[in-house]
Design an enzyme around this catalytic site. Structure first.
Site, PDB file in Angstrom:
ATOM      1  N   GLU A 128     -42.566  -5.954  43.741  1.00 32.11           N
ATOM      2  CA  GLU A 128     -43.174  -4.651  44.027  1.00 32.11           C
ATOM      3  C   GLU A 128     -43.759  -3.992  42.787  1.00 32.11           C
ATOM      4  O   GLU A 128     -44.820  -3.368  42.851  1.00 32.11           O
ATOM      5  CB  GLU A 128     -42.147  -3.711  44.660  1.00 32.11           C
ATOM      6  CG  GLU A 128     -41.640  -4.140  46.036  1.00 32.11           C
ATOM      7  CD  GLU A 128     -40.508  -5.163  45.948  1.00 32.11           C
ATOM      8  OE1 GLU A 128     -40.058  -5.493  44.816  1.00 32.11           O
ATOM      9  OE2 GLU A 128     -40.057  -5.638  47.016  1.00 32.11           O
ATOM     10  N   HIS A 186     -42.134   0.145  12.602  1.00 32.08           N
ATOM     11  CA  HIS A 186     -42.589   0.310  13.989  1.00 32.08           C
ATOM     12  C   HIS A 186     -43.072   1.737  14.257  1.00 32.08           C
ATOM     13  O   HIS A 186     -44.197   1.923  14.705  1.00 32.08           O
ATOM     14  CB  HIS A 186     -41.467  -0.053  14.972  1.00 32.08           C
ATOM     15  CG  HIS A 186     -41.691   0.461  16.360  1.00 32.08           C
ATOM     16  ND1 HIS A 186     -42.393  -0.257  17.301  1.00 32.08           N
ATOM     17  CD2 HIS A 186     -41.349   1.633  16.952  1.00 32.08           C
ATOM     18  CE1 HIS A 186     -42.455   0.463  18.423  1.00 32.08           C
ATOM     19  NE2 HIS A 186     -41.833   1.618  18.232  1.00 32.08           N
ATOM     20  N   HIS A 202     -31.794   1.056  53.203  1.00 26.54           N
ATOM     21  CA  HIS A 202     -33.178   0.900  53.645  1.00 26.54           C
ATOM     22  C   HIS A 202     -33.798   2.196  54.152  1.00 26.54           C
ATOM     23  O   HIS A 202     -34.896   2.196  54.681  1.00 26.54           O
ATOM     24  CB  HIS A 202     -33.262  -0.165  54.749  1.00 26.54           C
ATOM     25  CG  HIS A 202     -33.208  -1.569  54.201  1.00 26.54           C
ATOM     26  ND1 HIS A 202     -32.170  -2.006  53.414  1.00 26.54           N
ATOM     27  CD2 HIS A 202     -34.079  -2.612  54.312  1.00 26.54           C
ATOM     28  CE1 HIS A 202     -32.397  -3.268  53.071  1.00 26.54           C
ATOM     29  NE2 HIS A 202     -33.543  -3.650  53.592  1.00 26.54           N
ATOM     30  N   HIS A 220     -47.276   4.903  14.993  1.00 27.28           N
ATOM     31  CA  HIS A 220     -46.758   3.552  14.813  1.00 27.28           C
ATOM     32  C   HIS A 220     -47.699   2.739  13.927  1.00 27.28           C
ATOM     33  O   HIS A 220     -48.635   2.115  14.423  1.00 27.28           O
ATOM     34  CB  HIS A 220     -46.610   2.880  16.175  1.00 27.28           C
ATOM     35  CG  HIS A 220     -45.768   3.674  17.136  1.00 27.28           C
ATOM     36  ND1 HIS A 220     -46.255   4.760  17.836  1.00 27.28           N
ATOM     37  CD2 HIS A 220     -44.466   3.553  17.480  1.00 27.28           C
ATOM     38  CE1 HIS A 220     -45.285   5.269  18.581  1.00 27.28           C
ATOM     39  NE2 HIS A 220     -44.193   4.563  18.382  1.00 27.28           N
TER      40      HIS A 220
HETATM   41  C1  TPP Z   1     -40.882   1.058  29.512  1.00 26.18           C
HETATM   42  C2  TPP Z   1     -40.699   1.509  28.104  1.00 26.18           C
HETATM   43  N1  TPP Z   1     -39.464   1.561  27.589  1.00 26.18           N
HETATM   44  C3  TPP Z   1     -39.285   2.005  26.321  1.00 26.18           C
HETATM   45  C4  TPP Z   1     -40.326   2.426  25.573  1.00 26.18           C
HETATM   46  C5  TPP Z   1     -40.091   2.994  24.176  1.00 26.18           C
HETATM   47  N2  TPP Z   1     -40.581   2.023  23.174  1.00 26.18           N
HETATM   48  C6  TPP Z   1     -41.789   2.144  22.648  1.00 26.18           C
HETATM   49  S1  TPP Z   1     -42.148   0.902  21.583  1.00 26.18           S
HETATM   50  C7  TPP Z   1     -40.623   0.227  21.787  1.00 26.18           C
HETATM   51  C8  TPP Z   1     -40.243  -1.023  21.037  1.00 26.18           C
HETATM   52  C9  TPP Z   1     -41.271  -2.042  21.259  1.00 26.18           C
HETATM   53  O1  TPP Z   1     -41.028  -3.180  20.529  1.00 26.18           O
HETATM   54  P1  TPP Z   1     -42.174  -4.232  20.464  1.00 26.18           P
HETATM   55  O2  TPP Z   1     -42.834  -4.361  21.768  1.00 26.18           O
HETATM   56  O3  TPP Z   1     -41.631  -5.455  19.856  1.00 26.18           O
HETATM   57  O4  TPP Z   1     -43.230  -3.539  19.536  1.00 26.18           O
HETATM   58  P2  TPP Z   1     -43.408  -3.666  17.969  1.00 26.18           P
HETATM   59  O5  TPP Z   1     -42.504  -2.676  17.353  1.00 26.18           O
HETATM   60  O6  TPP Z   1     -43.108  -5.035  17.576  1.00 26.18           O
HETATM   61  O7  TPP Z   1     -44.823  -3.296  17.813  1.00 26.18           O
HETATM   62  C10 TPP Z   1     -39.881   0.952  22.695  1.00 26.18           C
HETATM   63  C11 TPP Z   1     -38.501   0.623  23.096  1.00 26.18           C
HETATM   64  C12 TPP Z   1     -41.614   2.359  26.158  1.00 26.18           C
HETATM   65  N3  TPP Z   1     -42.695   2.767  25.533  1.00 26.18           N
HETATM   66  N4  TPP Z   1     -41.773   1.879  27.409  1.00 26.18           N
END
Ligand code: TPP
Ligand code: MG
Length: 685
Positions: free
Chosen positions: A429, A277, A490, A29
């Site tokens: 939680e 990204h 539950h 990334h």
């Molecule tokens: C809980 C979770 N869901 C999905 C992902 C997959 N994922 C990784 S980065 C991303 C997008 C993140 O967008 P953002 O936080 O705006 O990051 P940017 O591209 O702006 O750095 C996703 C969906 C993850 N790592 N964790």
């Protein structure tokens, strides 16, 4: 070169290292490191008190990269600041945490520059991130820990703990529920040692955030009670520095900085696009981008002369000075407050104070018995008095979970009373799980509690506690159908199986009050593993340990509780938790009928599986094939102990709403059913 040009060079070094590493790995990334390099540069070189020579110095500021996909930010900064490596025994290894070679091998096997930040694998990483939202939520636990440490250990003339926690997050973290839970909690607690910086770039994987995320995030944080600031240009290091200064001067509230940025900054064709990204820029775009930065187009992994020295003169000098004066102060503190200094030492090494297990209760035999949760409450109240840094609470189920520390002076952790040992997590939680991790990462022994069924709500954080090898403690009560009338919503069924499947997580389901005591005795001595306790709501008979084997067998995961006199058994009954007394009842009946039965109490698969084969074979002799496992939970996995020829009395469906006795009858948790299964196995029916 002026300081400003040197700073710009440092920022571009972070950017180009990130670009080159992603390009070499053909995955990763690049865009977010390109955008946030100025932020990370400013935080580290101008704000944070962190000594790269000693990344585990207790009073260091914490840095959390909650948008863990931007890991190259961390690998770059750890490399450029020459942060040193430390091992799990807290030894300094005399080499860099992240070498340039690691960065060249970004995302490759064994590189100290893995895909996402990994605590325990790379020194200088304060918490594992990657599942979005976890990092910021964990930072709240870190902030609670700092407040607690400051309250207990700071004395007039001795400020031993005054560090801050900085967490960087993206749009993803802001969308995740766990961040909202945690932010609400942090606002309530007024954690003014906590600063989140939101990378407001309007981009996630599927495109512009306007396709799904149009709320007013700043207003949300204002309503949580945070101090909200905005820096309109992520490249403006002076304004970033100013905002960080405002954070440090703000009392009584955590700070949220909205940082407007451009993902893929500087890339002529990728900036502000989702492609920035998670895709390498590609060789052509890399050149164009480097040109835009005024960087030599063909240079790769270039660290220009003077950049590391620039960091050495900034964070290096400031961190060394801060750690130096702290160390001098701590020597004087040791003389003035020797007991407290010893506590700090012990805590830092995940040790326990002398006498930590004194006065643990021992429960007399009692057919009516004690509920697992009640025994747990008694034990916790003893342990919390013996171990000052054991703190925790429940997600609004304290009266049911029996986790409240009720002794004089235990207190409640609130904004005005940061010495309290009772945490009120509220009905959050997931954040609770992350907060417990944050406490653990800060070397406190933290626990969280709810009904076992709702462990699902905390599961991502529990999983991370295992991945990070943290001795977090998760106390779950109402572990089966004991809450009868509440019904299937539950009544956990698959939870034991699912938690047992998490590598490194110690799951314990004790079968009577004395097993609860022994379970805690075992858990408290863990230094690198988290534990889940599954405890009964209803009273379980306290077994007569003069007749049956001592509960100390819990430490081996499984042990022979009752046996047929003389030679090898005909049949082995294996049970956990509330089904242990059922197995014992069936056993007594079988013995009376001349069937040589053995009862194995197996509170923990995980602990048992780690015993030497010899011991395991002595408990479950391979020659005895007639085996019956009894557990009020999913039968999944029990085959490994009962074998092909065995029987499992467990749950294949959800439960039902009815008094417990009715449920036991309906689902077959009665001695008669166990006896019948045994006879069938032995061909005696
Ligand atoms: C809980 C979770 N869901 C999905 C992902 C997959 N994922 C990784 S980065 C991303 C997008 C993140 O967008 P953002 O936080 O705006 O990051 P940017 O591209 O702006 O750095 C996703 C969906 C993850 N790592 N964790
Ligand atoms: Mg984004």
């Amino acid at each position: 070169m002026t300081n400003d040009t040197m700073g710009q060079l440092a920022v571009n070094t972070i950017r180009t290292l990130s670009i080159d590493a992603v390009q070499a790995a053909k995955s990763g990334h690049p865009g977010t490191p390109m955008a946030l390099a100025p932020l990370v540069y400013t935080l580290w070189n101008r704000a944070m008190n962190f000594d790269p020579q000693d990344p585990i110095w207790p009073n260091r500021d914490r840095f959390v990269l909650s948008n863990g996909h931007a890991s190259m930010l961390l690998w770059s900064i750890l490399h450029l600041t020459r942060t040193q490596a430390v091992d799990a025994d807290y030894e300094h290894l005399g080499h860099s945490s992240v070498s340039l070679d690691d960065i060249r091998r970004f995302r490759q096997l064994d590189s100290r520059a893995p895909g996402h930040p990994e605590y325990r694998w790379v020194s200088g990483v304060e918490t594992t991130t990657g599942p979005l939202g976890q990092g910021v939520a964990t930072s709240v636990g870190m902030a609670i820990a700092q407040k607690w440490l400051a309250n207990r250990y700071n004395k007039p003339g001795f400020t031993m703990f005054d560090y801050n926690i900085y967490a960087v997050c993206g749009d993803g973290c802001m969308m995740e529920g766990v961040a909202s839970e945690a932010a609400s909690f942090a606002g309530h607690l007024g954690l003014d040692n906590l600063c989140w910086i939101w990378d407001n770039n309007h981009i996630t994987i599927e495109g512009d955030t306007n396709i799904t995320f149009t709320e007013d995030v700043a207003a949300r944080f204002l309503s949580y009670g945070w101090n909200v600031l905005r820096v309109g240009d992520a490249n403006d290091v002076d304004r970033i520095e100013h905002a960080l200064g405002v954070f440090r001067k703000t009392a009584g509230r955590p700070t949220f900085i909205v940082l407007d940025s451009h993902i893929g900054y500087g890339s002529p064709n990728r900036q502000d696009t989702p492609a920035a990204h998670g895709e390498p820029l590609g060789p052509e775009e890399v050149k164009l981008t480097k040109r835009a930065y005024g960087w030599p187009e063909d240079a790769q992994f270039l660290v220009p002369d003077g950049v590391c020295d620039h960091f050495a003169a900034g964070i290096g000098r400031r961190g060394a000075a801060a750690r130096g004066s702290w160390t001098t102060l701590f020597a004087a503190y040791r003389a003035a407050h020797p007991d407290l200094a010893t506590e700090i030492d012990q805590m830092q090494r995940r040790g326990l104070p002398a006498g930590w297990d004194r006065n643990l209760p021992s429960f007399p035999a009692d057919p009516k018995g004690v509920a697992g949760r009640d025994a747990s409450g008694k034990v916790l109240n003893v342990l919390a008095q013996n171990i000052p840094w054991l703190i925790g609470g429940s997600a609004d189920l304290g009266p049911s979970n029996k986790t409240a520390l009720t002794y004089e002076g235990a207190g409640s952790f609130q904004a005005g009373t940061p010495g309290g040992k009772n945490l009120h997590y509220g009905i959050r939680e997931h954040a609770m799980g992350a907060v417990v991790n944050g406490l653990s990462l800060s070397k406190l022994r933290g626990y969280g509690s709810t009904f076992f069924i709702f462990s699902d709500y905390a599961r991502p954080a529990i999983r991370l506690s295992a991945l990070m090898e943290l001795p977090a403690i998760h106390v779950f009560t109402h572990e089966a159908m004991g809450d009868g009338e509440d019904g299937p919503t539950h009544q956990p069924v698959e939870h034991l199986a699912s938690l047992r499947a998490i590598p490194g997580l110690v799951t314990l389901r004790p079968g009577d009050a004395n097993e609860v005591v022994e379970a805690y005795r075992y858990i408290m001595q863990l230094r690198h593993e988290p534990a889940v306790l599954a405890l009964s709501r209803q009273p379980l008979p306290t077994l007569d340990r003069t007749k049956y084997a001592p509960a100390a067998g819990v430490a081996k995961g499984a042990y022979v509780l009752a046996d047929a006199p003389g030679s090898a058994p005909d049949v082995i009954l294996i049970a956990t938790g509330s089904e242990l007394c059922l197995a014992v009842e069936a056993h007594e009946q079988l013995i009376k009928e001349g069937i040589r039965s053995r009862v194995v109490s197996m509170p923990s698969w995980d602990i048992f599986d780690h015993q030497p084969r010899e011991y395991r074979d002595s408990v479950l002799p391979p020659g005895v094939k007639a085996r019956v496992a009894i557990e009020q939970a999913s039968t999944l996995g029990w085959e490994r102990y009962v074998g092909d020829g065995g029987r499992v009395i467990g749950m294949k469906t959800f439960g039902a709403s009815a008094p417990l006795k009715e449920l036991q009858k309906r689902f077959g948790f009665e001695p008669g059913r166990v006896v019948a299964a045994v006879k069938e196995l032995l061909g005696k029916s």
